[in-house]
Design a protein around this motif. Structure first.
Motif, PDB file in Angstrom:
ATOM      1  N   SER A 202      11.451  -6.358 -10.445  1.00 46.93           N
ATOM      2  CA  SER A 202      10.320  -7.061  -9.899  1.00 46.93           C
ATOM      3  C   SER A 202      11.639  -7.507  -9.027  1.00 46.93           C
ATOM      4  CB  SER A 202       9.102  -7.496 -10.595  1.00 46.93           C
ATOM      5  OG  SER A 202       8.984  -8.427 -11.112  1.00 46.93           O
ATOM      6  N   PHE A 203      12.260  -8.658  -9.145  1.00 46.61           N
ATOM      7  CA  PHE A 203      12.578  -9.013  -8.836  1.00 46.61           C
ATOM      8  C   PHE A 203      13.266  -9.669  -7.288  1.00 46.61           C
ATOM      9  CE2 PHE A 203      14.236 -11.135 -12.830  1.00 46.61           C
ATOM     10  CZ  PHE A 203      13.259 -11.879 -13.060  1.00 46.61           C
ATOM     11  N   GLY A 204      13.397  -7.498  -6.846  1.00 49.49           N
ATOM     12  CA  GLY A 204      13.886  -7.449  -5.640  1.00 49.49           C
ATOM     13  C   GLY A 204      12.849  -7.200  -5.171  1.00 49.49           C
ATOM     14  N   THR A 205      11.896  -6.765  -5.681  1.00 52.10           N
ATOM     15  CA  THR A 205      10.548  -6.086  -4.858  1.00 52.10           C
ATOM     16  C   THR A 205       9.206  -6.845  -4.352  1.00 52.10           C
ATOM     17  OG1 THR A 205       9.714  -4.828  -6.788  1.00 52.10           O
ATOM     18  CG2 THR A 205      11.635  -4.152  -5.155  1.00 52.10           C
ATOM     19  N   ALA A 206       8.953  -7.417  -5.098  1.00 53.54           N
ATOM     20  CA  ALA A 206       7.440  -8.360  -4.933  1.00 53.54           C
ATOM     21  C   ALA A 206       7.933  -8.940  -4.073  1.00 53.54           C
ATOM     22  CB  ALA A 206       7.827  -9.282  -6.109  1.00 53.54           C
ATOM     23  N   ARG A 207       6.429  -9.222  -3.050  1.00 54.94           N
ATOM     24  CA  ARG A 207       6.663  -9.537  -1.561  1.00 54.94           C
ATOM     25  C   ARG A 207       4.835 -10.890  -2.034  1.00 54.94           C
ATOM     26  NH1 ARG A 207       4.842  -4.335   1.793  1.00 54.94           N
ATOM     27  NH2 ARG A 207       6.942  -3.130   1.589  1.00 54.94           N
ATOM     28  N   PHE A 208       5.900 -12.155  -1.429  1.00 53.86           N
ATOM     29  CA  PHE A 208       4.911 -13.086  -1.110  1.00 53.86           C
ATOM     30  C   PHE A 208       4.669 -13.537   0.041  1.00 53.86           C
ATOM     31  CE2 PHE A 208       7.906 -13.744  -4.861  1.00 53.86           C
ATOM     32  CZ  PHE A 208       7.089 -13.637  -5.933  1.00 53.86           C
TER      33      PHE A 208
ATOM     34  N   THR B 152       2.248 -17.519  -1.623  1.00 57.10           N
ATOM     35  CA  THR B 152       0.790 -16.786  -2.370  1.00 57.10           C
ATOM     36  C   THR B 152       1.050 -15.459  -2.534  1.00 57.10           C
ATOM     37  OG1 THR B 152       0.074 -16.334  -0.168  1.00 57.10           O
ATOM     38  CG2 THR B 152      -0.738 -18.138  -1.167  1.00 57.10           C
ATOM     39  N   PHE B 153       0.631 -14.169  -3.163  1.00 59.68           N
ATOM     40  CA  PHE B 153       0.712 -13.280  -3.494  1.00 59.68           C
ATOM     41  C   PHE B 153      -1.021 -12.812  -3.222  1.00 59.68           C
ATOM     42  CE2 PHE B 153       1.167 -14.825  -7.450  1.00 59.68           C
ATOM     43  CZ  PHE B 153       0.522 -14.192  -8.187  1.00 59.68           C
ATOM     44  N   THR B 154      -1.164 -11.012  -3.188  1.00 63.40           N
ATOM     45  CA  THR B 154      -1.745 -10.178  -3.495  1.00 63.40           C
ATOM     46  C   THR B 154      -1.935  -9.610  -4.323  1.00 63.40           C
ATOM     47  OG1 THR B 154      -2.260 -10.971  -1.214  1.00 63.40           O
ATOM     48  CG2 THR B 154      -3.568  -9.507  -1.594  1.00 63.40           C
ATOM     49  N   VAL B 155      -2.325  -8.854  -5.170  1.00 60.59           N
ATOM     50  CA  VAL B 155      -2.454  -8.325  -5.683  1.00 60.59           C
ATOM     51  C   VAL B 155      -3.292  -6.473  -5.341  1.00 60.59           C
ATOM     52  CG1 VAL B 155      -2.301  -9.163  -7.280  1.00 60.59           C
ATOM     53  CG2 VAL B 155      -3.954  -8.723  -7.337  1.00 60.59           C
TER      54      VAL B 155
ATOM     55  N   ASP C 116      -6.973  -6.764  -4.944  1.00 58.40           N
ATOM     56  CA  ASP C 116      -7.669  -7.567  -3.070  1.00 58.40           C
ATOM     57  C   ASP C 116      -7.942  -8.877  -3.487  1.00 58.40           C
ATOM     58  OD1 ASP C 116      -6.877  -4.596  -2.065  1.00 58.40           O
ATOM     59  OD2 ASP C 116      -8.935  -4.618  -2.231  1.00 58.40           O
ATOM     60  N   SER C 117      -6.995  -9.850  -4.704  1.00 54.50           N
ATOM     61  CA  SER C 117      -7.293 -10.896  -4.478  1.00 54.50           C
ATOM     62  C   SER C 117      -5.278 -11.810  -4.769  1.00 54.50           C
ATOM     63  CB  SER C 117      -7.583 -12.043  -5.920  1.00 54.50           C
ATOM     64  OG  SER C 117      -6.502 -11.058  -7.286  1.00 54.50           O
ATOM     65  N   THR C 118      -5.529 -12.808  -3.581  1.00 48.16           N
ATOM     66  CA  THR C 118      -4.146 -13.434  -3.125  1.00 48.16           C
ATOM     67  C   THR C 118      -4.857 -14.988  -4.503  1.00 48.16           C
ATOM     68  OG1 THR C 118      -4.796 -12.810  -1.368  1.00 48.16           O
ATOM     69  CG2 THR C 118      -3.509 -15.061  -1.481  1.00 48.16           C
ATOM     70  N   HIS C 119      -3.721 -15.322  -4.634  1.00 46.21           N
ATOM     71  CA  HIS C 119      -3.042 -16.144  -6.101  1.00 46.21           C
ATOM     72  C   HIS C 119      -2.081 -17.329  -5.346  1.00 46.21           C
ATOM     73  CE1 HIS C 119      -6.183 -13.925  -8.778  1.00 46.21           C
ATOM     74  NE2 HIS C 119      -5.138 -12.698  -7.653  1.00 46.21           N
ATOM     75  N   SER C 120      -2.313 -18.686  -5.149  1.00 41.33           N
ATOM     76  CA  SER C 120      -1.318 -19.302  -4.904  1.00 41.33           C
ATOM     77  C   SER C 120       0.095 -19.488  -5.958  1.00 41.33           C
ATOM     78  CB  SER C 120      -1.554 -20.554  -4.692  1.00 41.33           C
ATOM     79  OG  SER C 120      -2.259 -21.205  -6.100  1.00 41.33           O
ATOM     80  N   VAL C 121       1.193 -19.759  -5.592  1.00 47.10           N
ATOM     81  CA  VAL C 121       2.286 -19.888  -6.598  1.00 47.10           C
ATOM     82  C   VAL C 121       2.873 -20.714  -6.197  1.00 47.10           C
ATOM     83  CG1 VAL C 121       3.679 -17.936  -5.254  1.00 47.10           C
ATOM     84  CG2 VAL C 121       4.261 -18.027  -6.970  1.00 47.10           C
ATOM     85  N   LYS C 122       3.480 -21.638  -7.156  1.00 51.15           N
ATOM     86  CA  LYS C 122       4.415 -22.257  -7.310  1.00 51.15           C
ATOM     87  C   LYS C 122       5.861 -22.764  -8.296  1.00 51.15           C
ATOM     88  CE  LYS C 122       3.915 -26.683  -8.062  1.00 51.15           C
ATOM     89  NZ  LYS C 122       3.108 -28.523  -8.144  1.00 51.15           N
ATOM     90  N   MET C 123       7.247 -22.360  -7.698  1.00 49.77           N
ATOM     91  CA  MET C 123       8.079 -22.174  -8.412  1.00 49.77           C
ATOM     92  C   MET C 123       9.265 -23.414  -7.830  1.00 49.77           C
ATOM     93  SD  MET C 123      11.229 -19.615  -9.347  1.00 49.77           S
ATOM     94  CE  MET C 123      11.657 -19.480 -11.210  1.00 49.77           C
ATOM     95  N   GLU C 124       9.734 -24.400  -9.424  1.00 47.30           N
ATOM     96  CA  GLU C 124      10.973 -25.176  -9.366  1.00 47.30           C
ATOM     97  C   GLU C 124      11.624 -25.056 -10.107  1.00 47.30           C
ATOM     98  OE1 GLU C 124       7.773 -29.323  -7.932  1.00 47.30           O
ATOM     99  OE2 GLU C 124       8.609 -29.079  -9.727  1.00 47.30           O
ATOM    100  N   TYR C 125      12.422 -25.103  -9.438  1.00 46.76           N
ATOM    101  CA  TYR C 125      14.169 -24.837 -10.458  1.00 46.76           C
ATOM    102  C   TYR C 125      15.013 -26.356  -9.927  1.00 46.76           C
ATOM    103  CZ  TYR C 125      19.333 -21.987 -10.650  1.00 46.76           C
ATOM    104  OH  TYR C 125      20.309 -22.215 -10.718  1.00 46.76           O
TER     105      TYR C 125
END
Length: 823
Positions: free
Chosen positions: A407-413, A469-472, A518-527
């Motif tokens: 999913s690292f190479g296919t997930a959409r944001f 964000t991402f939408t499922v 069809d729900s949309t969710h916020s995402v935050k990643m820190e590295y």
């Protein structure tokens, strides 16, 4: 050191400019360079440079000497030969193979201009869950000692410094940064030190890496007893001690504690901390000089100042390395179960083969972390079997959903403004402080940084924040998956769901959340990235369970089934320990496949034992394949179809249950972050020999396609100033196929004033190519250490008087020959 005889031989074979220097010449040159160095240069020299180099001093002809991780390949500078996991080599019980592996390592390093290889690793297998067991040489100190010395000699014989690690008692990854391993001195001397001692005394290793953990309450990096008293004084170590990356926690205690080189850089050993310490006498100039002298001694002895390290005429993709790793896998795979002689499969009769399981394809060749090596190519179980049996139909079914990492190479944001990707903010510090140096949109978080991650950002010591964000599309459970080296954390809808904010090798983490369609969710990643390797990945996917039915259907119609299961680089590796149980779903997969086909062989990828209780009685065949390297599955296919005769034997006790293990109850540690090695010297088979519990498969065990008999034992004391005993016997092939047998010699000490193990391995021989009906004579010499224990009061090895039993056979629980000797 080179002996005078070897030096004389080399002097006639090489032109004067290429002859190895004598010890006296080395010391003169070291003192000459040291005398020209300023105090500031000396301080600088004991701190690393640019993550994987030593500090250069151009005016003195000291280049930045280049390092590379090991111990399964020279991995840091692009693709390389991916060797088997070292525990596979341990299962070969073959010191000459270890030397050959070392030579291949050395040549790979020279091709890439590498001066120092961070291998081999020799920590003892204490618990099967240790994430780095696959990097080490098993549970027995004698076996590890016999393999590590030739491995080092092979590396250093090619002009490359070997680094034995991780000194000491680093037998678990859980808590390695701040847990204390509490071990009594006798146990250290008899179990956890011998392989390091052999590396120094027999291997003549030039570098030792200290461990992250504390030993008896003191960090290994500043443990004066460990580094100065034992290593340098007792064993006479002449080289230098480097820290593991980030293992230093102080300045003055480390400077005075025996550490010589802080890696990856001078965070604590630097001018700011050491100049005032030299001025007030807290640290002496002689102490600093000794550190620099040890490093220079190694570099001068290895010829680094007199030649180019890189050998571009050597092939980057080494044919010799490929053949070596095939040999490792062939000799090291262990046949553990072969009911009704299901193996070898008959290629004339087996026309439909089902390869099932997540490790069947693509290839799983190695464990994770700093040992993970990217090969030029690697062959999977599926493809190796198809190549070995070209007339058969080979069907593959993974039996479970594809790896989460896909999913690292296919997930959409989407960004907050609706653009494809995530808003990325790059900082030139590790703490996301201040104004971002770069702000841009990254389509995905899926990067392994070989260079700077963005314009104006340094290659190391940076941080990044991604938001969006991402939408499922459907209602269901979803996995949020991440992988990073170093620290990372993830928030979904404002809630922190992953938190791995620490220095670490590449590490996987996952959270499972339920979302509506069809729900949309916020995402935050820190590295953040410190030193060394840098990678970061983020993905999401819907959980699915469809593919186990596909695997069962494939198995129904097959003449033979190979179920390829176990761990992989994301599940077993540096930074954390794995589970004793197989990864989720694999037990059920094996059981369901075995229910529809009787001709099932399970092939396991793991660095140590796993829980087999749910399925072992349901399958007739079981092969421990460890991590077989890039060409290892060719060896597996050759074994499964009888082109090769399996000959590997376990370098560990294969635990029946974790609860039966010696360390049970004293792992992973108490609330005070202390791990009590309460079992003392009774580790592995030493524990099981004295316990009411028995292992599933004993140390030294391994089946063959033939059988062997032992006879004609003689035990003869030899005239010497120290006790020595000559053990002789015959090994006969009583079966119908040529094969190699690993003959093992154990010593049982007389009862005395201190507890001793029931028996201990003190000799072995890989007896090669015994033809059916033929015998070979074996001679093993036991030195005084074979009979000794460490006397804590005398601070020395002691051989008590009395009668010692000599036990000989094919495993620790199959010892048909018995003799005795009185000392």
């Amino acid at each position: 050191m080179l002996t005078p005889l070897i030096l004389a031989m080399l002097s006639h074979a090489l032109p004067a400019s290429q002859r190895p220097p004598t010890d006296a010449a080395v010391e003169r040159r070291v003192e000459e360079i040291l005398g020209k160095m300023t105090v500031e240069e000396k301080i600088d020299y004991i701190g690393g440079y640019r993550g994987f180099y030593t500090q250069p001093i151009a005016r003195l002809g000291l280049d930045p000497y280049k390092m590379s991780d090991g111990p399964a390949g020279v991995r840091n500078y692009g693709p390389d030969t991916a060797y088997t996991s070292p525990v596979t080599m341990a299962a070969s019980w073959d010191p000459e193979l270890a030397r050959r592996v070392g030579r291949s390592f050395g040549l790979d390093a020279r091709q890439r201009g590498v001066h120092i290889v961070l291998a081999p690793g020799v920590n003892i297998n204490r618990v099967p869950m240790n994430g780095r067991n696959f990097e080490y040489l098993g549970e027995d100190p004698y076996l590890a000692s016999q393999l590590v010395a030739p491995w080092i000699q092979g590396i250093q014989g090619e002009g490359v410094i070997a680094t034995v690690k991780h000194y000491a008692a680093n037998s678990q990854e859980h808590g390695r940064w701040n847990y204390s391993m509490d071990v009594d001195e006798r146990t250290l001397r008899e179990i956890y030190f011998p392989a390091f001692e052999a590396a120094v005394k027999k291997g003549k290793v030039w570098s030792v890496m200290c461990a992250y953990n504390l030993l008896n309450g003191v960090y290994c990096s500043e443990n004066k007893w460990l580094l100065d008293d034992v290593l340098k004084k007792d064993w006479g170590f002449q080289g230098f001690v480097m820290s593991d990356w980030g293992a230093v926690h102080s300045s003055i205690p480390v400077a005075n504690g025996g550490l010589d080189l802080e890696m990856p850089g001078p965070q604590f050993l630097n001018r700011r901390t050491l100049t005032p310490a030299l001025q007030d006498g807290t640290v002496s100039q002689a102490t600093i000089d000794d550190k620099v002298r040890r490093m220079l001694r190694a570099f001068v002895s290895m010829g680094f100042l007199d030649r180019k390290q890189e050998r571009p005429e050597l092939p980057a993709e080494s044919p010799e390395g490929a053949e070596t790793t095939y040999q490792e896998a062939k000799e090291g795979m262990v046949l553990l179960k072969n009911d009704h002689n299901i193996l070898p499969f008959d290629a004339r009769k087996v026309k439909k083969i089902a390869v099932i399981g997540p490790n069947g394809h693509p290839a799983v060749w190695g464990g994770g972390g700093s040992a993970f090596t990217t090969p030029f190519r690697a062959i999977s179980v599926r493809d190796a079997i198809a190549a070995a049996v070209p007339g058969a139909t080979v069907t593959f079914a993974p039996g479970m959903v594809a790896s989460s990492s896909e999913s690292f190479g296919t997930a959409r944001f989407q960004t907050e403004s609706g653009a494809n990707g995530l808003t990325a903010e790059y900082f030139n510090n590790k703490n996301l402080e201040g104004t971002p140096q770069v702000t841009r949109i990254d389509r995905r978080v899926n990067a392994h940084y070989e260079n700077a991650p963005a314009p104006g950002i340094e290659r190391t010591n940076f941080s990044v924040r991604w938001t969006g964000t991402f939408t499922v599309p459907e209602t269901g459970d979803y996995e949020i998956v991440a992988r990073g080296d170093d620290g990372f954390r993830v928030w979904i809808d404002g809630k922190k769901v992953i938190d791995e904010w620490r220095d670490q090798a590449a590490f996987d983490a996952m959270a499972t959340l339920h979302f509506a369609a069809d729900s949309t969710h916020s995402v935050k990643m820190e590295y953040y990235q410190g030193e060394g390797d840098a990678e970061i990945h983020l993905g999401w996917r819907k959980v699915s369970g469809r593919s186990i039915d596909e695997a069962v259907n494939a198995a129904k119609d097959a003449d033979a089934v190979v179920v390829s299961v176990g761990f992989n680089p994301r599940l077993e590796g540096e930074g954390d320990d794995r589970t004793f149980r197989l990864p989720k779903g694999q037990d059920d997969l094996i059981k369901r496949v075995a229910a529809v086909n009787r001709n099932v062989v399970v092939v396991l990828n793991a660095g140590a034992s796993v829980d087999t209780t749910r399925w072992l009685d349901k399958v007739p065949g079981f092969v421990q394949a460890w991590y077989p390297g890039q060409d290892g599955n060719r060896a597996l296919a050759a074994i499964l179809f009888g082109k090769e005769n399996p000959s590997g034997k376990l370098p560990i006790s294969f635990d029946r249950r974790w609860e039966y293990s010696a360390a049970y109850g004293n792992y992973p540690g108490d609330p005070e972050k202390r791990v009590k090695y309460a079992e003392g010297i009774f580790v592995g088979y030493r524990h099981y020999d004295a316990s009411k519990y028995k292992p599933l498969y004993p140390f030294g065990f391994g089946l063959s396609y033939t059988t062997y008999g032992y006879s004609n034992l003689t035990v003869t004391p030899m005239r010497s100033h120290e006790p020595q005993v000559r053990v002789e016997f015959d090994v006969r092939n009583t079966g119908k196929r040529t094969g190699d047998e690993i003959a093992q010699v154990y010593v049982r000490a007389p009862k005395g004033s201190v507890p001793r193990p029931v028996k201990e391995l003190k000799g072995f021989s890989r007896v090669r190519a015994i033809r059916p009906g033929a015998s070979k004579h074996v001679v093993v010499t036991l030195d005084s250490r074979a009979f000794a224990y460490w006397d804590v009061a005398k601070k020395d090895w002691v051989v008590p008087h009395g009668e010692y039993r000599i036990l000989v056979g094919g495993s620790s629980q199959n010892l048909p020959l018995s003799g005795s000797v009185r000392l």
